[in-house]
Design a protein around this motif. Structure first.
Motif, short mmCIF file in Angstrom:
data_model
loop_
_atom_site.label_atom_id
_atom_site.label_comp_id
_atom_site.label_asym_id
_atom_site.label_seq_id
_atom_site.Cartn_x
_atom_site.Cartn_y
_atom_site.Cartn_z
N GLY A 21 0.82 -1.21 0.00
CA GLY A 21 0.00 0.00 0.00
C GLY A 21 0.85 1.26 0.00
O GLY A 21 0.55 2.22 -0.72
N PHE A 22 1.92 1.26 0.80
CA PHE A 22 2.81 2.42 0.84
C PHE A 22 3.47 2.64 -0.52
O PHE A 22 3.59 3.78 -1.00
N GLY A 23 3.89 1.56 -1.17
CA GLY A 23 4.50 1.69 -2.49
C GLY A 23 3.52 2.21 -3.52
O GLY A 23 3.89 3.01 -4.39
N LEU B 244 1.51 6.52 -7.01
CA LEU B 244 0.45 7.42 -7.44
C LEU B 244 0.82 8.88 -7.23
O LEU B 244 0.53 9.75 -8.07
N LYS B 245 1.51 9.16 -6.13
CA LYS B 245 1.93 10.54 -5.87
C LYS B 245 2.91 11.01 -6.93
O LYS B 245 2.79 12.13 -7.45
N LYS C 54 1.40 16.84 -13.27
CA LYS C 54 1.08 18.14 -12.70
C LYS C 54 -0.41 18.27 -12.35
O LYS C 54 -1.07 19.28 -12.59
N LEU C 55 -0.89 17.16 -11.78
CA LEU C 55 -2.28 17.17 -11.32
C LEU C 55 -2.40 17.63 -9.90
O LEU C 55 -3.50 17.97 -9.44
N VAL C 56 -1.30 17.64 -9.15
CA VAL C 56 -1.31 18.13 -7.79
C VAL C 56 -0.22 19.17 -7.61
O VAL C 56 0.74 19.23 -8.38
#
Length: 214
Positions: free
Chosen positions: A197-199, A204-205, A212-214
């Motif tokens: 999950g962390f990976g 995703l981040k 450049k969505l966030v």
């Protein structure tokens, strides 16, 4: 509980098993007996051969015998010997546990039908003792012989109880080991899920930042 019921209960604790089975030319039959330590075991057997002319099992011809091999729970050979077509084998267990008793014909050259019938009677504990022979040898009275039988039965009960304690301890150790393995496996699965999950979150981040969505 009356004295007769107590004696009947004691007498049922010793093991006696009688059966017959069919065996082929190259086939081996094995039986498992749970035996306490320092316990005498006597096996009596008789081999019959199938005669197609009369369509029944008849006594075997001369030369045909049975090979008996006995191993303890550590696969150590306790007895390995070839006997005649009818007889008995005797051994005393050195340690408690399951003993494998295997029988097979010593050769397939003597019979053409390819099928034998083996009558097998396995006696464990005080039932394996010939008390009539002991009475004649030691010149015991009926009362002395009965006392001797009761003492042997009490000794056999003690061995059975010790063996049951050993089985209980082994089962408890196995249960504890299994529970520990299940616990560690659950912890391992949980750790794998957390790491996965962390990976995924890191991936995703990074993806959103690259787009450049966030």
């Amino acid at each position: 509980m009356s004295l007769n019921r107590i004696l009947i209960f004691i007498s049922t604790l010793s093991v006696v098993s009688a059966l017959y089975f069919h065996i082929g030319e190259t086939e081996k039959k094995c039986f498992i007996e749970e035996i306490p330590d320092e316990t005498m075991v006597v096996g009596r057997y008789k081999v019959l051969i199938f005669d197609p002319q009369v369509n029944e099992y008849v006594p075997t011809t001369a030369g045909l015998g049975m090979h008996v091999e006995i191993k303890d729970h550590d696969s150590k050979v306790v007895l390995s010997r070839t006997y005649a077509s009818e007889g008995r084998f005797t051994f005393t267990s050195a340690s408690a546990g399951e003993h494998s008793i295997c029988l097979h014909s010593n050769s397939s050259a003597w019979f053409a039908s390819g099928q034998l019938r083996v009558h097998l009677d396995i006696q464990v504990g005080e039932h394996a003792v010939d008390y009539q022979q002991i009475q004649a040898k030691d010149k015991l009275s009926e009362l002395q012989l009965r006392v001797r039988q009761l003492l042997d039965q009490v000794e056999q009960i003690t061995k059975e109880q010790n063996y049951q304690r050993y089985r209980e301890e082994r089962f408890r150790a196995t249960s504890i080991s299994t529970n520990e393995r299940v616990l560690w496996w659950s912890i391992f699965q949980t750790a794998i899920l957390l790491i996965t999950g962390f990976g995924q979150m890191r991936h995703l981040k990074s993806f959103f930042e690259a787009k450049k969505l966030v």
